[in-house]
Design an enzyme around this catalytic site. Structure first.
Site, short mmCIF file in Angstrom:
data_model
loop_
_atom_site.label_atom_id
_atom_site.label_comp_id
_atom_site.label_asym_id
_atom_site.label_seq_id
_atom_site.Cartn_x
_atom_site.Cartn_y
_atom_site.Cartn_z
N LYS A 1 0.94 -1.31 0.03
CA LYS A 1 -0.03 0.00 -0.08
C LYS A 1 0.79 1.17 -0.04
CE LYS A 1 -2.49 2.06 3.60
NZ LYS A 1 -3.60 2.56 4.14
N ARG B 1 -10.71 -0.71 6.78
CA ARG B 1 -9.78 -1.55 7.38
C ARG B 1 -9.35 -0.95 8.48
NH1 ARG B 1 -5.00 1.44 8.67
NH2 ARG B 1 -3.43 1.00 7.06
N GLY C 1 -6.81 7.72 16.77
CA GLY C 1 -6.23 8.90 15.90
C GLY C 1 -4.79 8.95 15.85
N ALA C 2 -4.06 8.69 16.98
CA ALA C 2 -2.73 8.66 16.86
C ALA C 2 -2.01 7.64 16.12
CB ALA C 2 -2.00 8.50 18.45
N LYS D 1 1.57 12.76 18.14
CA LYS D 1 0.07 12.63 18.33
C LYS D 1 -0.25 11.76 19.56
CE LYS D 1 -1.50 13.09 13.45
NZ LYS D 1 -2.33 12.36 12.60
#
Lengths: 311, 311
Positions: A63, A106, A213-214, A219
């Site tokens: 990917k 995913r 999110g992180a 983050k």
């Protein structure tokens, strides 16, 4: 070779969750090849190259995904992805897939697999922090593994939370305050925050948290005391330490990496599990190449395609 | 997004050599991002993922290339490649290119750039060891930077050498013995050998050697005494030590890595050069992602394409 522009069309989260769970099982059994993501950095963003191979399912490929935060100003998605599937037997590229929506799905499915094994095995209340595409994906994937009795959504802009709630007409869904959203059996964090949003006091015993999110150094969304109190599972140890929810607390010496309880793959294979029912569990998701290949392979089965001459 | 099935159509080696030289110049100036190739191994082969970024030329992307030695039995090429070009500004994938022939050409061009800077600056005699696709690419690329007064080709099967010679009707070209092929101003080795083929005694002073065949651990074509006697340049230090002509002698302690004189990029930028005219020089080529991106970008300008919907 095929090109699939809309491979997500017609995919159900039931199918996707099953495929992603199988990929995590292979990971938990140590039967995959998945080198660390490779980063190339641009002045305004980056792209990551994620190759992998799942021998048991005969899936291999790469990917490629970018992150350009300023894209939105020009009407382009911040994140765009493409997956190339390669035949392990011959090395021939079998397909190129637009993987932008597949990436959302995913990631949602990884949260669902974590909740399937770690959250209370009954109807659950759900709190969501953030109301973007990934917030929706998490709820849709979760709904396949758990009946949802209540959905509460917090967003910095309350209008967005309300808009997301309206997209779940079959659920008891609504916008709420940040603290109230955290009062749930399953809490899902999906923001790009660089400072903790969720306070330790707001999380009651027995909660399962999907920390989504992180996904880059710097983050974080959770008060590190939540991590210290919880049983923390990650998707991949090296990736999580580098860029997951645990990355900031680890780099500051607040959270010792050896306190990570294990990987989601180890949970799926039964090697690791939740302890007591009143324990807090956290799944720290960074996103694995094996998830991308598993969903691409699944999507390819039903997708419309354009035939491309190769070799 | 574009797909180009035959991007090599209409490309001249003059254009390609120029683009590849510019890429090596950027490399020599330390202005590129090029992480090490990432390998995924299969039971019958492997694939390599090669991301890179050349800021000065606004080129970024990834080449994906397999090596499946048994493919020939099934009528498939051993090596197939695909390059994805990404817009550094937005991260949008601009093009997917069938890069199998481009890979041959960019490797040929690296040899030509090396010969341009390291071989005698006059009409040259050329000896080629091996008669496959890469042998031809090397000669075609070289012909753009040096007039060739004589071309002698050795192949394990003499018929193949003769067949290759017949494809250069404008040159004094013919099949010859292995030792005779080495009696030349420019010697080019292009075999998959795992034991030295070229003996030290056969190489006369002042010869420039393009050592192309060795591109994986365990491969070698030259008597290590040639390397010890020569001024050895590599394309990339880490890749050469891992998988270039120098890999076996280094791993056996015969050739010290600090005896590598420099990179081709440093030669192109003038930081390093041939010493005396009677010195033997070797260019050890493993193939760089920046070459793949440079030729893909060049090819894209003139290639026919299929439009693919993305994002």
């Amino acid at each position: 070779m095929r090109y699939c522009a809309r491979p997500e069309k017609g995919l159900s989260y039931h199918q996707v969750n099953t495929a992603i769970e199988a990929a995590f099982r292979e990971h938990g059994e140590g039967r995959v090849q998945m080198p660390p993501k490779v980063y190339i950095t641009f002045p305004k963003g980056d792209f990551r190259t994620m190759p992998a191979y799942l021998p048991a399912q005969e899936i291999a490929g790469v990917k490629i995904v970018n992150v350009h935060p300023e894209n939105r100003e020009h009407g382009l998605p911040t994140v765009m992805a493409m997956t190339i599937l390669i035949d392990p037997e011959s090395g021939v590229p079998r397909a190129v897939l637009n993987a932008t929506s597949l990436t959302d799905m995913r990631t949602g499915a990884a949260g669902a697999v974590a909740a399937k094994y770690l959250s209370p095995d009954r109807e659950v209340t759900v709190g969501v922090i953030g109301s973007g595409r990934q917030a929706e994906a998490q709820v849709m994937a979760l709904a396949d593994v758990r009946p949802i009795s209540r959905l509460r959504i917090w967003s910095r802009d309350g209008k967005n939370a309300g808009a997301m709630a309206s997209r779940f007409p079959d659920l008891d869904a609504g916008a709420t305050g940040l603290e109230q959203a955290c009062d749930a059996d399953v809490v899902i964090t999906t923001t790009p925050s660089r400072a903790p949003l969720v306070e330790n006091d707001w999380i009651r015993d027995g909660t399962h948290i999907n920390a989504i999110g992180a996904d880059a150094p710097g983050k974080q969304e959770l008060d590190p005391r939540i991590l210290l109190r919880a049983r923390v599972f990650v998707d991949d140890l090296a990736q999580a330490v580098h860029s997951g929810e645990v990355n900031v607390p680890i780099s500051r010496g607040i959270f010792p990496p050896d306190q990570i309880a294990g990987t989601l793959g180890e949970v799926v294979t039964g090697k690791k599990r939740r302890g007591r029912p009143d324990e807090v569990t956290v799944f720290d998701s960074t996103g694995l190449a094996i998830q991308d290949l598993a969903i691409a392979r699944l999507a390819l089965e039903g997708a419309e395609w354009i035939d491309l001459p190769f070799p």
